[in-house]
Design a protein around this motif. Structure first.
Motif, short mmCIF file in Angstrom:
data_model
loop_
_atom_site.label_atom_id
_atom_site.label_comp_id
_atom_site.label_asym_id
_atom_site.label_seq_id
_atom_site.Cartn_x
_atom_site.Cartn_y
_atom_site.Cartn_z
N LEU A 372 0.94 -1.18 0.02
CA LEU A 372 0.01 0.00 -0.06
C LEU A 372 1.05 1.14 0.14
N ALA A 373 1.88 1.29 0.67
CA ALA A 373 2.75 2.47 0.78
C ALA A 373 3.38 2.81 -0.86
N VAL A 374 3.67 1.53 -1.23
CA VAL A 374 4.60 1.71 -2.42
C VAL A 374 3.67 2.18 -3.53
N MET A 375 2.20 1.83 -3.22
CA MET A 375 1.24 2.30 -4.42
C MET A 375 0.81 3.67 -4.31
N VAL A 376 0.91 4.08 -2.96
CA VAL A 376 0.56 5.67 -2.66
C VAL A 376 1.70 6.44 -3.18
N VAL A 377 2.85 5.95 -2.97
CA VAL A 377 4.09 6.76 -3.51
C VAL A 377 4.04 6.59 -5.36
N THR A 378 3.77 5.44 -5.45
CA THR A 378 3.62 5.52 -7.15
C THR A 378 2.54 6.36 -7.80
N ALA A 379 1.55 6.46 -7.11
CA ALA A 379 0.28 7.39 -7.77
C ALA A 379 0.83 8.65 -7.49
N LEU A 380 1.27 9.17 -6.39
CA LEU A 380 1.59 10.39 -5.94
C LEU A 380 2.70 10.90 -6.98
N SER A 381 3.56 10.16 -7.43
CA SER A 381 4.82 10.51 -8.15
C SER A 381 4.36 10.53 -9.84
N GLY A 382 3.27 9.50 -10.02
CA GLY A 382 2.68 9.45 -11.48
C GLY A 382 2.16 10.57 -11.74
N ARG A 383 1.18 11.24 -10.79
CA ARG A 383 0.57 12.28 -11.17
C ARG A 383 1.48 13.58 -11.38
N SER A 384 2.58 13.68 -11.02
CA SER A 384 3.73 14.65 -11.37
C SER A 384 4.28 14.25 -12.67
N ALA A 385 4.44 13.24 -13.08
CA ALA A 385 4.93 12.80 -14.36
C ALA A 385 3.79 13.05 -15.43
N SER A 386 4.28 13.50 -16.58
CA SER A 386 3.51 13.91 -17.78
C SER A 386 3.10 12.59 -18.53
N HIS A 387 3.67 11.54 -18.43
CA HIS A 387 3.26 10.58 -19.26
C HIS A 387 2.34 9.59 -18.52
N LEU A 388 1.81 10.00 -17.17
CA LEU A 388 0.77 9.06 -16.72
C LEU A 388 -0.31 10.20 -15.90
N SER A 389 -0.25 11.38 -16.40
CA SER A 389 -1.20 12.39 -15.98
C SER A 389 -2.63 12.43 -16.56
N ALA A 390 -2.61 11.70 -17.60
CA ALA A 390 -3.90 11.58 -18.59
C ALA A 390 -4.82 10.41 -18.06
N GLY A 391 -4.42 9.62 -17.01
CA GLY A 391 -5.58 8.63 -16.49
C GLY A 391 -5.20 7.33 -16.98
N PRO A 392 -6.31 6.44 -16.65
CA PRO A 392 -6.29 4.97 -17.11
C PRO A 392 -6.13 4.93 -18.54
N ASP A 393 -5.37 4.14 -18.84
CA ASP A 393 -4.97 3.64 -20.44
C ASP A 393 -4.77 4.90 -21.28
N GLN A 394 -4.15 5.92 -20.62
CA GLN A 394 -3.55 7.05 -21.43
C GLN A 394 -2.33 7.32 -20.80
#
Length: 432
Positions: A372-394
């Motif tokens: 869970l801790a890893v997933m929270v970090v992953t999600a937070l860091s992913g939001r700041s990365a342009s390549h994942l900011s578009a959401g699911p499957d984008q």
């Protein structure tokens, strides 16, 4: 629903049956082959580690072949492995059969998920994966209890003979029902070697998602590997009750898988975080209330729900983070099975240390808390990365270079040979 999904589901049903049926048969296998409970966990760890290794090796060897033909070959190998286990004179030979069967597991789910995604629009990607994985969950509702009953009445070998037959049926279904266009590999993709795909593993998002996958699966297997002993030794159920208790658990898997796929298509990271948090809370409560039969039934159901709610979202997330590189889908399966082996091993250590048959529940809770801790970090860091900011499957412009061209992996109706999710003409295939 296209018949191709039925064929993929039948294959995942047989593979799931092979992987999970040993949980209900473990006491019979241990007695029949003269093994201790902790020694018998080689049936889990040996299988899981073979999945992890075989997935990478077979994918590297078959990446340029037509995916339908690869799936047929993999399920044929799966049937041969179960045939070897059914006829094995010793534990070593039986384990060898499971290893052979396991070699196809990771590649089947990795390649099968790519074929499933190709048959639906991009916005239904997680649901397509969930439908394919439905066979895996149904294996727990119907297959595992049935296999357990067969093992108790006719011996554990009879269960593996039955699985061999299911494997042969799956081969026939794949040949007849999976459309050829769904497994086509573009000419440009055939020219892509293994090295360009390995470059996507420079991404922290890929590694963090794989870590969350491994820990999520490891937590569930830390508890599930010895659930038969938990029910009989701690809760007070008889061995005859194991079959229907596994039906309860498997029902939770089915519900969690389908609900998780739908939820992940709306908000993938939130779905993954909620599923891991729910699993951590459920396993903790299960350990505290394991002596109560009613509470145990409710909690084993919730273990299934939360344990599989995140399954459809993980492979789509890691492949999107990798810009659609096929090897990433396989790496996700390998990560899950490394987690399986870790969870089963740690659960066995806890029992061997004299902590009791409920100790694997705490082991699972501890593993998933880390996940869970890893997933929270992953999600937070992913939001700041342009390549994942578009959401699911984008992946919002995230790309990986093949050496021949540079393709966007955005989730739109465009041809992208890298992840090979090019859709057929509208009306040619859809998921109901």
């Amino acid at each position: 629903m296209p018949a191709g999904f039925v064929a993929l589901g039948l294959g995942s049903f047989g593979i799931g049956l092979t992987e999970f049926v040993i949980a209900g048969l473990l006491p019979e296998v241990s007695r029949g082959l003269g093994l201790s409970e902790s020694a018998a966990d080689g049936s889990f760890s040996g299988y899981a580690l073979s999945v992890a290794i075989g997935a990478i090796l077979l994918t590297a060897a078959t990446t340029r072949f037509h995916r339908k033909a690869v799936l047929v070959g993999l399920v044929t190998l799966f049937a041969l492995g179960n045939l070897l286990s059914a006829a094995a004179p010793t534990y070593a030979v039986a384990l060898l059969g499971r290893v052979v069967a396991a070699l196809c597991h990771g590649s089947f789910f990795g390649i099968g998920s790519l074929v499933a995604r190709r048959m639906v629009p991009p916005e239904r990607a997680s649901r397509a994966v969930a439908v394919m994985f439905a066979g895996l969950t149904i294996a727990n509702v119907l297959g595992v209890p049935f296999g357990t009953l067969v093992g108790e009445h006719w011996g554990w070998r009879a269960t593996f003979w039955a699985i061999t037959g299911i494997g042969l049926l799956a081969v026939a279904a794949l040949v007849v029902w999976v459309p050829s266009w769904a497994g086509t590999v573009d000419d440009a993709h055939r020219k892509v070697g293994l090295r360009p795909q390995l470059r996507v593993f420079r991404s922290w998002q890929v590694w963090l998602t794989l870590a969350a996958t491994a820990l999520g699966y490891g937590s569930m297997f830390g508890a599930f590997s010895y659930i038969a002993y938990t029910f009989t030794e701690a809760t007070g159920f008889s061995s005859a009750d194991i079959a229907w208790l596994l039906v309860v658990y498997g029902s939770g898997l089915v519900i969690g898988n389908l609900a998780g796929g739908r939820a992940a298509d709306r908000n993938r990271d939130r779905t993954l975080i909620v599923s891991l948090a729910g699993l951590a809370a459920t396993l903790t409560a299960f350990r505290m209330l394991a002596e109560g039969q009613v509470a145990s039934v409710v909690l084993v159901f919730l273990t299934g729900v939360f344990g599989f709610a995140g399954v459809p979202g993980m492979p789509t997330r890691v492949t999107d983070a990798a810009g659609g590189a096929p090897l990433a889908a396989i790496a996700n399966v390998s990560a899950s099975n490394i987690g399986n082996a870790l969870g089963a091993w740690l659960g066995g250590l806890a029992i061997s240390a004299g902590l009791g048959y409920t100790a694997p529940l705490y082991v699972g809770a501890a593993i998933v808390a880390l996940g869970l801790a890893v997933m929270v970090v992953t999600a937070l860091s992913g939001r700041s990365a342009s390549h994942l900011s578009a959401g699911p499957d984008q992946t919002a412009g995230h790309t990986w270079t093949t050496g021949a061209s540079r393709q966007s992996a955005s989730g739109v109706r465009t041809q992208a040979y890298v992840n090979d999710t090019r859709l057929p003409p509208v009306g040619r295939g859809s998921m109901v």
